[in-house]
Design an enzyme around this catalytic site. Structure first.
Site, mmCIF file in Angstrom:
data_model
loop_
_atom_site.group_PDB
_atom_site.id
_atom_site.type_symbol
_atom_site.label_atom_id
_atom_site.label_comp_id
_atom_site.label_asym_id
_atom_site.label_seq_id
_atom_site.Cartn_x
_atom_site.Cartn_y
_atom_site.Cartn_z
ATOM 1 N N ARG A 36 0.798 -1.224 0.000
ATOM 2 C CA ARG A 36 0.000 0.000 0.000
ATOM 3 C C ARG A 36 0.830 1.273 0.000
ATOM 4 N NH1 ARG A 36 -5.287 -1.744 1.291
ATOM 5 N NH2 ARG A 36 -5.229 -3.775 2.283
ATOM 6 N N GLN A 103 0.981 -5.668 11.340
ATOM 7 C CA GLN A 103 0.128 -5.857 10.157
ATOM 8 C C GLN A 103 0.822 -6.783 9.169
ATOM 9 O OE1 GLN A 103 -0.024 -1.339 9.817
ATOM 10 N NE2 GLN A 103 -2.060 -1.836 9.069
ATOM 11 N N HIS A 123 -3.127 -9.405 10.741
ATOM 12 C CA HIS A 123 -3.469 -9.887 9.399
ATOM 13 C C HIS A 123 -3.024 -11.332 9.179
ATOM 14 C CE1 HIS A 123 -3.717 -5.458 7.839
ATOM 15 N NE2 HIS A 123 -4.768 -5.810 8.543
ATOM 16 N N CYS A 131 -7.666 -24.316 7.205
ATOM 17 C CA CYS A 131 -8.810 -24.829 6.450
ATOM 18 C C CYS A 131 -9.987 -23.869 6.630
ATOM 19 C CB CYS A 131 -9.192 -26.221 6.949
ATOM 20 S SG CYS A 131 -10.734 -26.808 6.207
ATOM 21 N N CYS A 134 -13.022 -26.335 8.463
ATOM 22 C CA CYS A 134 -12.937 -26.857 9.832
ATOM 23 C C CYS A 134 -11.955 -26.081 10.705
ATOM 24 C CB CYS A 134 -12.573 -28.338 9.834
ATOM 25 S SG CYS A 134 -10.855 -28.691 9.420
ATOM 26 N N CYS A 156 -8.033 -29.835 2.488
ATOM 27 C CA CYS A 156 -7.813 -30.183 3.891
ATOM 28 C C CYS A 156 -7.811 -31.703 4.047
ATOM 29 C CB CYS A 156 -8.917 -29.573 4.751
ATOM 30 S SG CYS A 156 -8.824 -30.043 6.499
ATOM 31 N N CYS A 159 -10.975 -32.671 6.434
ATOM 32 C CA CYS A 159 -12.393 -32.545 6.041
ATOM 33 C C CYS A 159 -12.594 -32.304 4.544
ATOM 34 C CB CYS A 159 -13.060 -31.423 6.829
ATOM 35 S SG CYS A 159 -12.691 -29.766 6.227
ATOM 36 N N ASN A 222 7.529 6.857 10.335
ATOM 37 C CA ASN A 222 7.136 6.419 8.997
ATOM 38 C C ASN A 222 7.703 7.390 7.975
ATOM 39 O OD1 ASN A 222 5.544 4.402 7.536
ATOM 40 N ND2 ASN A 222 4.292 6.118 6.868
#
Ligand SMILES: [Zn+2]
Length: 254
Positions: A36, A103, A123, A131, A134, A156, A159, A222
């Site tokens: 981003r 993040q 995140h 899965c 399940c 999976c 399942c 930043n």
């Protein structure tokens, strides 16, 4: 170190429960692309973000096949933690870290040496597979081995459900327990550091509000301006891999 950085050094010296939020900016020095940021994958090509949407993944086996091929070459498998990650390990060892909310999905904080119980991955993580039916989790390496062996959309084993990296895709529900833990960590800290995050994506950005409302000073580190700069006590624009080790050293010398 300039006056603003020195002020943050003093704040770190005096803090006993620092909650840190990290975003893509801390991992770019390790070769993980920022989706981003100004030159991010999604900024330059907004359609690419749709390709990682949850609904498309569930609906379209071809999207899943492409996703598994792309996971095989994810930069996280070869990236190394950098000085920014290591500085946060030092902050934890100095006994000042309440929590490390990230993040990022790259697992570089843990690989640098941050304790698993301190790291809150809002995140998710690319290092695990979940899965969608399940909820069974397994190591990414195990499933990638199945892809290498010829299963282009592995199901999976328990399942038969759809498997996906344990990351939060565009349009996918967040994990409430994880979000609650992050909120508590923001509420209970005495200093909140937002590092390398554009602070434009919820819920991570809202953690700044939680911390400030609870009385903790906010520091933003930043390269680019963020919507929270006005709310911050101090904003630092220096490269994270340089300024963060200097700040933590300063704090550690108290
Ligand atoms: Zn399952």
């Amino acid at each position: 170190m300039d006056a603003d950085a020195a002020r943050v050094g003093v704040m770190l010296e005096q803090a006993t429960a620092v909650t840190v939020l990290t975003g893509a900016g801390i991992s770019t020095d390790s070769g993980i692309p920022d989706f981003r940021g100004p030159n991010g994958v999604w900024t330059r090509d907004p359609a690419a973000e749709r390709l990682s949407s949850y609904d498309d993944y569930v609906r379209d086996p071809e999207v899943r096949r492409r996703a598994w091929q792309s996971r095989k070459t994810h930069p996280a498998w070869t990236a190394q933690p950098n000085d920014g990650h290591h500085a946060l390990v030092d902050l934890e060892r100095a006994g000042r870290l309440r929590a490390l909310v990230t993040q990022n999905i790259d697992g570089l904080h843990q690989r640098a040496g941050s304790s698993q119980e301190k790291v809150i991955e809002v995140h998710g993580t690319i290092w695990a597979v979940q899965c969608l039916s399940c909820g069974e989790r397994s190591p990414m390496a195990d499933v990638l081995a199945r892809v290498d062996a010829g299963e282009d959309d592995p199901a999976c084993l328990r399942c038969g459900g759809i498997l996906k990296s344990a990351t939060i895709s565009f349009g996918q529900r967040l994990d409430n327990d994880v979000i609650d833990a992050a909120g508590t960590a923001a509420h209970e800290c005495d200093l909140f550091l937002a590092i390398g995050s554009s602070l434009t994506v919820r819920p991570a950005a809202g953690l700044c509000d939680v911390a400030v409302d609870a009385g903790a000073p906010l520091v933003v580190i930043n390269a680019q301006p963020t919507p929270y700069d006005d709310l911050a006590e101090v904003v630092l624009r220096e490269p994270i891999g340089e300024i963060l080790p200097a700040l933590v050293r300063h704090g550690g010398n108290a």
